[in-house]
Scaffold this active site. Sequence first.
Site, PDB file in Angstrom:
ATOM      1  N   SER A 184      -0.071   8.004  -1.242  1.00  0.00           N
ATOM      2  CA  SER A 184      -0.395   7.537   0.098  1.00  0.00           C
ATOM      3  C   SER A 184      -1.902   7.472   0.244  1.00  0.00           C
ATOM      4  O   SER A 184      -2.617   8.410  -0.143  1.00  0.00           O
ATOM      5  CB  SER A 184       0.172   8.466   1.163  1.00  0.00           C
ATOM      6  OG  SER A 184      -0.344   8.132   2.442  1.00  0.00           O
ATOM      7  N   SER A 185      -2.402   6.377   0.797  1.00  0.00           N
ATOM      8  CA  SER A 185      -3.835   6.230   1.021  1.00  0.00           C
ATOM      9  C   SER A 185      -4.328   7.091   2.179  1.00  0.00           C
ATOM     10  O   SER A 185      -5.534   7.171   2.430  1.00  0.00           O
ATOM     11  CB  SER A 185      -4.174   4.755   1.281  1.00  0.00           C
ATOM     12  OG  SER A 185      -5.553   4.531   1.233  1.00  0.00           O
ATOM     13  N   GLY A 218      -2.454   1.215   5.636  1.00  0.00           N
ATOM     14  CA  GLY A 218      -1.976   0.993   4.282  1.00  0.00           C
ATOM     15  C   GLY A 218      -3.028   1.352   3.248  1.00  0.00           C
ATOM     16  O   GLY A 218      -3.776   2.318   3.384  1.00  0.00           O
ATOM     17  N   THR A 245       1.081   2.969  10.066  1.00  0.00           N
ATOM     18  CA  THR A 245       0.440   4.279  10.151  1.00  0.00           C
ATOM     19  C   THR A 245      -0.410   4.425  11.420  1.00  0.00           C
ATOM     20  O   THR A 245      -0.721   3.452  12.085  1.00  0.00           O
ATOM     21  CB  THR A 245      -0.437   4.540   8.903  1.00  0.00           C
ATOM     22  OG1 THR A 245       0.283   4.141   7.740  1.00  0.00           O
ATOM     23  CG2 THR A 245      -0.812   5.987   8.756  1.00  0.00           C
TER      24      THR A 245
END
Length: 545
Positions: free
Chosen positions: A427-428, A449, A368
Site C-alpha cells: 500500500s502506498s 493510490g 483512500t
Amino acid sequence: MSKPMRRMPTARAMITAAQPEAAHAGAEILRAGGSAVDAVIAAALVQGVVDPLMCGIGGFGSLHVYDPSTGDHFVLDGQGGCPAVARDDMWADRIAGQTRDGFGFIIEGFENECGHSSVCVPGIVAVLAKAHERLGRLPWGELFRSAISRSEEGWIVRPHNVMVFTQNERQYGRMNYGEKLGVTEDGRRIYLDRDGAYRKLGDTIRNPDLAETLRELAHGGDETFYRGDISRRIVADMEENGGLLSASDLSSFEPEIQTPLSIHYRGTTFTSNQPPGGGAMVAEMLRILERFDLVGLEHNSAEYIRVVSEVMRIATRDKDEHISDPRFIDPQLDRLLSDRYADACAQKIRRGERTSVPRLASGQPRGTTHVSCVDANGMVASLTHSLGVPSGVIVPGTGFMLNGAMSVFDPRPGQPGSFAPGKRRFSSMCPSILFQDGRPVMTLGAPGGTWISLAVLQVIINVLDWGMGIQEAISAPRFVATGDMLDISNRISTDVQREIEAMGYTVKRSPLSYAFAGVHGISMFDGELEGGADPQRDGMAIGVA
C-alpha cells in the site's frame, strides 16, 4: 481610517482532514479534552459516512502515533490480508492487464475488484480500537456521536463525491466507482435515486442502517466486528454469495504494531510505516534526492522534474520488485536505503540514464482518505485509511461497504505481490511524522493510490528544501512518474512540458489544476501549528485554541 484586522487566537491543537465534516468532528473531540488519537478516531468514523467509496469500517488503514509525554512512537498496520483460501493462481487464466500507475490488476469479469470475491480482511476497526486502548482519553462510545448523527440526519453530497460517483474508470479497464453503488440492493436504496441515477451535488444522503451498526460498535467494541454479531452477518453474506472471507479470517485478525521506519534528510528525521506500507518508498526517494542540490534548480523546472521523476521511477521499480509483506518477501531495506545504493542511483541520474517501469495496461485510481491531528499536549496522530477500491458489497442491513483490496494483488503466480493466505498487499499509504532535534515538526499523509508516496515526497521537499509553509507546499503544482509516462499538473507551464518532451520523455498533462493525491498535513516549527488541506479535495484544517 481602516478597520484593524481581528487576529484569530493561537491554536493549541489542530486537525486536518479531507472532508469538512470529519475535521469538525475531530475538533469537537479536541475541545472536549480528547487526545489526538481520540480526535482521529472520531474523524475517521465520520469519513466512512461521508466518503463511502473511499473508506469506512469495511476497509483497512495505517495509523502513526507519537506521544511526547511517554516517548511512545509506533505505527499500527491494519491491512488484513488475503483470505485463507486464496491461491496464487486463482485468476491467472483471466488476466486482462495492469493499471498504468501500478495500482491494481484487471481481471476479466472484475472479480478481483467488485463483488464478494474481491474482499480482504477489513482491519481498520481493530486499528482504531487498539489505538484507543493505548492512548485514548475519552470513552470509546463518545467518539461515535458525530458519525452516528451524520448517518441519521444526513450529509450533503460535495463536489468530491460527485467526481467519485461519475469519474470514468472504464477507459482504463476498471469499473467506474459509481457503478459499485448499485451492486447490492442496499447500495441502490441508500445511494441512488429512484430512477437509478447518482445523487447530485447538494443532495442529502441518509443511512440509518449504518447508524445502527455504529451504535453496535460503540457499545460492543471491535469484538462485535470480528467475533460477534457484525462478523456473523458479514460471514453469512459471504457464504451466500460465494465470497472468500471466513469467520476464521475475521476472528484471528490482529493489527501489527510496528516500530516506525526512520531515515535522515537534511537535518530532519523522517519516520513512517514499514513495509508493506509506502513509507519505504518515500524514504528511498529522500535518500537519493539528498545527493542533489534541489535549490540550485528552479522549482518545477524541466531539469528539476527530470531529476525528481527519475527518483520516483527508481523507487517505483524497487517497490514492484521488493516491497511486499515482509513475512513473505524480504524488502531489502538495508540495501535500498543505504548510502552506497543512493549514491549509485544519483550517479545514474546525473549521467542521464533512465529507469523504465513497464505496465501491462493503464489506469489511475483516486481512493483512500487521510486525517492528521496534533493535540494540546503535543501528541501527534496521522491516519490513512481506505477501501483500496470499493467492492460494492454492502452487507444487508449494515449500511457500510466492504473493501475490494484483492484487486491490488498480482494475479501472476510467483510474483512479490502474488496472492497467498494472510498475505498483506503493498500500500502506498505513508502516514508520516518528521522530527528536528527530537521534536516533531510536521505530520502528513494523503489519499490517492500509488500517487500517495510521490505527493507526500513533493510536499516534504517543498517545506524542507524550498522553505514553503505547509499550505503553500501542498498547493504547489505536482507531477508523478509511476511508469514510463510522466504526468504533470495543468498548472505546470507548457514551456516546461516542451522542454521535458525535448529530452525524450512522454508527458501527459492532467486537466486538473490540483492533481495527484490529496495531501493533508500539519507543521509545528517553533511550536506554531499550521494546517494544510489539499485544494483538490473538500477538506479543511481546524485549529483549536
